[in-house]
Enzyme design. Structure first.
Site, PDB file in Angstrom:
ATOM      1  N   ARG A  64       0.796  -1.231   0.000  1.00 10.85           N
ATOM      2  CA  ARG A  64       0.000   0.000   0.000  1.00 10.85           C
ATOM      3  C   ARG A  64       0.825   1.276   0.000  1.00 10.85           C
ATOM      4  O   ARG A  64       0.451   2.256  -0.617  1.00 10.85           O
ATOM      5  CB  ARG A  64      -0.914   0.013   1.229  1.00 10.85           C
ATOM      6  CG  ARG A  64      -2.188  -0.776   0.997  1.00 10.85           C
ATOM      7  CD  ARG A  64      -3.023  -0.762   2.240  1.00 10.85           C
ATOM      8  NE  ARG A  64      -2.525  -1.788   3.143  1.00 10.85           N
ATOM      9  CZ  ARG A  64      -3.270  -2.711   3.736  1.00 10.85           C
ATOM     10  NH1 ARG A  64      -4.568  -2.708   3.550  1.00 10.85           N
ATOM     11  NH2 ARG A  64      -2.756  -3.613   4.523  1.00 10.85           N
ATOM     12  N   LYS A 172       1.894 -18.918   7.239  1.00  7.61           N
ATOM     13  CA  LYS A 172       1.060 -19.363   8.339  1.00  7.61           C
ATOM     14  C   LYS A 172       0.544 -18.139   9.112  1.00  7.61           C
ATOM     15  O   LYS A 172       1.190 -17.105   9.022  1.00  7.61           O
ATOM     16  CB  LYS A 172       1.829 -20.287   9.275  1.00  7.61           C
ATOM     17  CG  LYS A 172       3.022 -19.614   9.989  1.00  7.61           C
ATOM     18  CD  LYS A 172       3.349 -20.280  11.282  1.00  7.61           C
ATOM     19  CE  LYS A 172       2.802 -19.507  12.439  1.00  7.61           C
ATOM     20  NZ  LYS A 172       3.675 -18.472  12.964  1.00  7.61           N
ATOM     21  N   LYS A 206      14.442 -25.457   8.396  1.00  7.60           N
ATOM     22  CA  LYS A 206      15.637 -25.456   9.252  1.00  7.60           C
ATOM     23  C   LYS A 206      16.430 -26.734   8.996  1.00  7.60           C
ATOM     24  O   LYS A 206      15.869 -27.830   8.976  1.00  7.60           O
ATOM     25  CB  LYS A 206      15.221 -25.390  10.733  1.00  7.60           C
ATOM     26  CG  LYS A 206      14.649 -24.038  11.155  1.00  7.60           C
ATOM     27  CD  LYS A 206      14.274 -24.055  12.621  1.00  7.60           C
ATOM     28  CE  LYS A 206      13.489 -22.825  13.021  1.00  7.60           C
ATOM     29  NZ  LYS A 206      14.292 -21.647  13.319  1.00  7.60           N
ATOM     30  N   GLU A 240      10.922 -19.740  23.892  1.00  7.55           N
ATOM     31  CA  GLU A 240      11.448 -18.458  23.403  1.00  7.55           C
ATOM     32  C   GLU A 240      11.660 -17.530  24.588  1.00  7.55           C
ATOM     33  O   GLU A 240      10.837 -17.515  25.513  1.00  7.55           O
ATOM     34  CB  GLU A 240      10.453 -17.818  22.446  1.00  7.55           C
ATOM     35  CG  GLU A 240      10.240 -18.608  21.181  1.00  7.55           C
ATOM     36  CD  GLU A 240       9.393 -17.819  20.193  1.00  7.55           C
ATOM     37  OE1 GLU A 240       9.975 -17.120  19.363  1.00  7.55           O
ATOM     38  OE2 GLU A 240       8.160 -17.889  20.292  1.00  7.55           O
ATOM     39  N   ASP A 259       0.063 -19.831  16.928  1.00  4.49           N
ATOM     40  CA  ASP A 259       1.345 -19.281  16.483  1.00  4.49           C
ATOM     41  C   ASP A 259       2.417 -20.375  16.347  1.00  4.49           C
ATOM     42  O   ASP A 259       3.248 -20.325  15.439  1.00  4.49           O
ATOM     43  CB  ASP A 259       1.805 -18.220  17.496  1.00  4.49           C
ATOM     44  CG  ASP A 259       2.969 -17.397  16.991  1.00  4.49           C
ATOM     45  OD1 ASP A 259       2.886 -16.910  15.850  1.00  4.49           O
ATOM     46  OD2 ASP A 259       3.966 -17.239  17.728  1.00  4.49           O
ATOM     47  N   HIS A 264       4.433 -25.330  13.811  1.00  3.83           N
ATOM     48  CA  HIS A 264       5.810 -25.780  14.087  1.00  3.83           C
ATOM     49  C   HIS A 264       5.837 -27.032  14.992  1.00  3.83           C
ATOM     50  O   HIS A 264       6.540 -27.997  14.717  1.00  3.83           O
ATOM     51  CB  HIS A 264       6.627 -24.682  14.757  1.00  3.83           C
ATOM     52  CG  HIS A 264       6.596 -23.369  14.035  1.00  3.83           C
ATOM     53  ND1 HIS A 264       6.438 -23.262  12.677  1.00  3.83           N
ATOM     54  CD2 HIS A 264       6.698 -22.084  14.485  1.00  3.83           C
ATOM     55  CE1 HIS A 264       6.461 -21.984  12.329  1.00  3.83           C
ATOM     56  NE2 HIS A 264       6.615 -21.250  13.408  1.00  3.83           N
TER      57      HIS A 264
HETATM   58  C1  BG6 Z   1       7.045 -17.686  14.073  1.00  2.57           C
HETATM   59  C2  BG6 Z   1       6.121 -17.152  15.151  1.00  2.57           C
HETATM   60  O1  BG6 Z   1       6.356 -18.538  13.217  1.00  2.57           O
HETATM   61  O2  BG6 Z   1       8.098 -18.412  14.689  1.00  2.57           O
HETATM   62  C3  BG6 Z   1       6.893 -16.291  16.126  1.00  2.57           C
HETATM   63  O3  BG6 Z   1       5.096 -16.406  14.554  1.00  2.57           O
HETATM   64  C4  BG6 Z   1       8.070 -17.038  16.693  1.00  2.57           C
HETATM   65  O4  BG6 Z   1       6.059 -15.844  17.192  1.00  2.57           O
HETATM   66  C5  BG6 Z   1       8.901 -17.629  15.558  1.00  2.57           C
HETATM   67  O5  BG6 Z   1       8.854 -16.117  17.441  1.00  2.57           O
HETATM   68  C6  BG6 Z   1       9.983 -18.542  16.094  1.00  2.57           C
HETATM   69  O6  BG6 Z   1      10.823 -18.905  15.028  1.00  2.57           O
HETATM   70  P1  BG6 Z   1      12.347 -19.259  15.259  1.00  2.57           P
HETATM   71  O7  BG6 Z   1      12.842 -19.615  13.896  1.00  2.57           O
HETATM   72  O8  BG6 Z   1      12.990 -18.051  15.854  1.00  2.57           O
HETATM   73  O9  BG6 Z   1      12.337 -20.408  16.222  1.00  2.57           O
END
Ligand code: BG6
Length: 512
Positions: A64, A172, A206, A240, A259, A264
């Site tokens: 945009r 996602k 990864k 995290e 999330d 994941h």
């Molecule tokens: C993303 C999430 O998909 O993965 C984030 O939306 C998260 O909230 C991230 O921090 C973590 O990814 P990585 O590669 O840092 O483990």
């Protein structure tokens, strides 16, 4: 239109070099966003620097905000400087890469802007020799997906032109629950065939995640013991240390379950538990993942089978940090979970009765992703009672990040005249064995998509099956009959209830 000869040359180059894709233009919807700046553009630049991008390649940023090609290139340069894994920027590579970057100021909901994009793409085909091949990347907030897909579909943009390809990458979260995921699949299938749709989960890009399959299926010694006869339980942690940062308004609708867990985490479970595929080919691998996901269920023998938490104020390292409800974009009364622990069972012959404990959260003490297989104790404990010592079970830990590697814990005799036993570790570290930095997950996945390899992308039935596992839990939460949200202090390992949860089974979370 590209000539037959041009196409043949490009296709031949791509066929003779297995990792060299055919010429193409990538259109990034959401070109001003965080994902584009932090991940996509740096990944493309690194692919260019490593010689993996096709010689005839271009990008159009579609977003945009008002920008020119020039200002877009300047902005992009800053992003690459900050987020690229390889530093400093190679100016020669950059100069060549930059002149392939273009910008189209557009409104996602305006059909005219898609027609203008089509004209622009044809001009770019002429200028850069990109042969009409298109890669559409949806890097916008998920609310915009339907609109963009529909406008691409209804416009004269190439969806599947003669002799050229069109593919679409969807970020996602793909849907918000089972029903919306099904609906989005149906919507997308109106204009794209399944083999043109690439649902991305960056965890699959990864190196260490891909290595789960290599470790399991390129070695003979693990598979015989990778089952209910020898495995006591499996623990998977995606921890995290960061909070939600400036993504509060997105995160508050997602929570950790949408999330991390639905995508994941369930991918890590599937790769750990799946049967060997017949071949290492997209559909064979995905068939096996779907099979294992169909057998997965959340154990709800106690409550709804989950422990939910939300971080309050606390510490990250030595710094004081806010609680979740004080974060920008988060309503002060928010009841969104930033931590989840649960126990899963896989009802199949290999895994029946083996619990998979999974946990994930933000603002935990450290960033660490690990899969740990804990084996059963030996059938006869020759060395324990007499010596008054506890023998620890063997544990195989696949360290996905940040200390990428694999370690096996076993008991060893302490040197000396006694029979003292101590746990020791046999350790493999990626960094030490291969002295090369791993490419970023997005590099691998973008390249795979250009090559038309969808092995590391999720298929429509896979994404729906993953939602189907969690839907009953989400529905209970919505009705207010699920687990409560417990507060935990930022910088701790989640709510105390999570410890009680695993202890009730006579087990402990691993100390990481
Ligand atoms: C993303 C999430 O998909 O993965 C984030 O939306 C998260 O909230 C991230 O921090 C973590 O990814 P990585 O590669 O840092 O483990």
């Amino acid at each position: 239109m590209p000539s037959r000869v041009q196409r043949a040359v490009s296709n031949a180059m791509s066929a003779t070099n297995e990792r060299y894709p055919a010429a193409n233009t990538m259109v990034i919807f959401g070109a001003s966003g965080d994902l584009t700046n932090r991940k996509l553009i740096p990944a493309l630049y690194n692919l260019a620097a490593d010689g993996f991008l096709p010689k005839d390649f271009a990008v159009i940023g579609f977003a945009r905000r008002a920008k020119t090609d020039e200002s877009y290139r300047d902005e992009t340069y800053e992003a690459v400087k900050e987020f690229s894994r390889s530093k400093p920027i190679n100016e020669t590579v950059w100069q060549d890469f930059a002149q392939r970057l273009h910008y189209a100021q557009s409104d996602y909901g305006n059909p005219d802007d898609y027609e203008a994009l089509n004209v622009r793409l044809q001009e770019i085909d002429k200028a850069h020799g990109t042969l009409g091949n298109r890669l559409y990347y949806l890097a916008t907030p998920p609310e915009a997906y339907r609109t963009i897909i529909e406008h691409i579909g209804r416009s004269s943009l190439c969806k599947d032109c003669q002799g050229s390809w069109a593919r679409i990458i969807v970020e996602k979260p793909f849907g918000n629950d089972l029903e919306s995921a099904r609906e989005l699949n149906t919507h997308t299938h109106q204009w794209f065939r399944e083999d043109q749709i690439y649902r991305i989960d960056h965890y699959l890009g990864k190196e260490t995640v891909q290595n789960i399959l290599v470790f399991r299926f390129a070695n003979g010694i693990y598979e015989p013991i990778w089952n209910r006869r020898y495995v006591d339980h499996v623990q998977i942690t995606v921890a995290e240390d960061i909070g939600v940062g400036n993504r509060g308004s997105y995160y508050d609708h997602a929570g950790v379950v949408r999330d991390i867990i639905q995508n994941h985490m369930l991918q890590l479970v599937a790769l750990t538990a799946m049967e060997p595929p017949v071949e290492f080919a997209a559909d064979d691998v995905r068939n096996e993942k779907v099979k294992v996901m169909k057998a997965l269920r959340v154990d709800s023998s106690r409550g709804d089978g989950t422990i939910r938490g939300q971080y309050g104020p606390g510490k990250s390292g030595n710094a004081l940090v806010k609680g979740y409800t004080q974060e920008e974009g988060v309503p002060p009364e928010s009841a969104t979970e930033t931590y989840l622990a649960m126990k899963l069972f896989i009802d199949n012959w290999r895994w029946a009765g083996v619990p998979f404990y999974v946990r994930s959260g933000k603002r935990l003490p450290k960033r660490v992703t690990e899969i740990a297989i804990q084996f059963k104790m030996p059938p006869l404990l020759l060395f324990s009672d007499k010596m008054g010592q506890q023998i620890e079970p063997n544990t195989l830990a696949l360290n996905i990040q940040p200390d990428e590697g694999i370690s096996l814990k076993f008991g060893s005799k302490v040197p000396g005249s006694g029979e003292k036993i101590m746990p020791v570790i046999m350790d493999f570290k990626y960094g030490e064995s291969f002295n090369v930095p791993a490419p970023d997950a997005y590099e691998r996945l973008l390249l795979d998509c250009m090559l038309g390899d969808s092995t590391l992308f999720t298929r429509s039935d896979e994404v729906e099956t993953a939602w189907a596992i969690l839907d009953p839990v989400l529905q209970k939460w919505e009705r207010g009959t699920g687990s409560f949200i417990e507060l935990y202090r930022a910088g701790t390992w989640g709510p105390k209830q999570a410890d009680d949860f695993i202890r009730a089974d006579g087990r402990e979370w691993r100390v990481l």
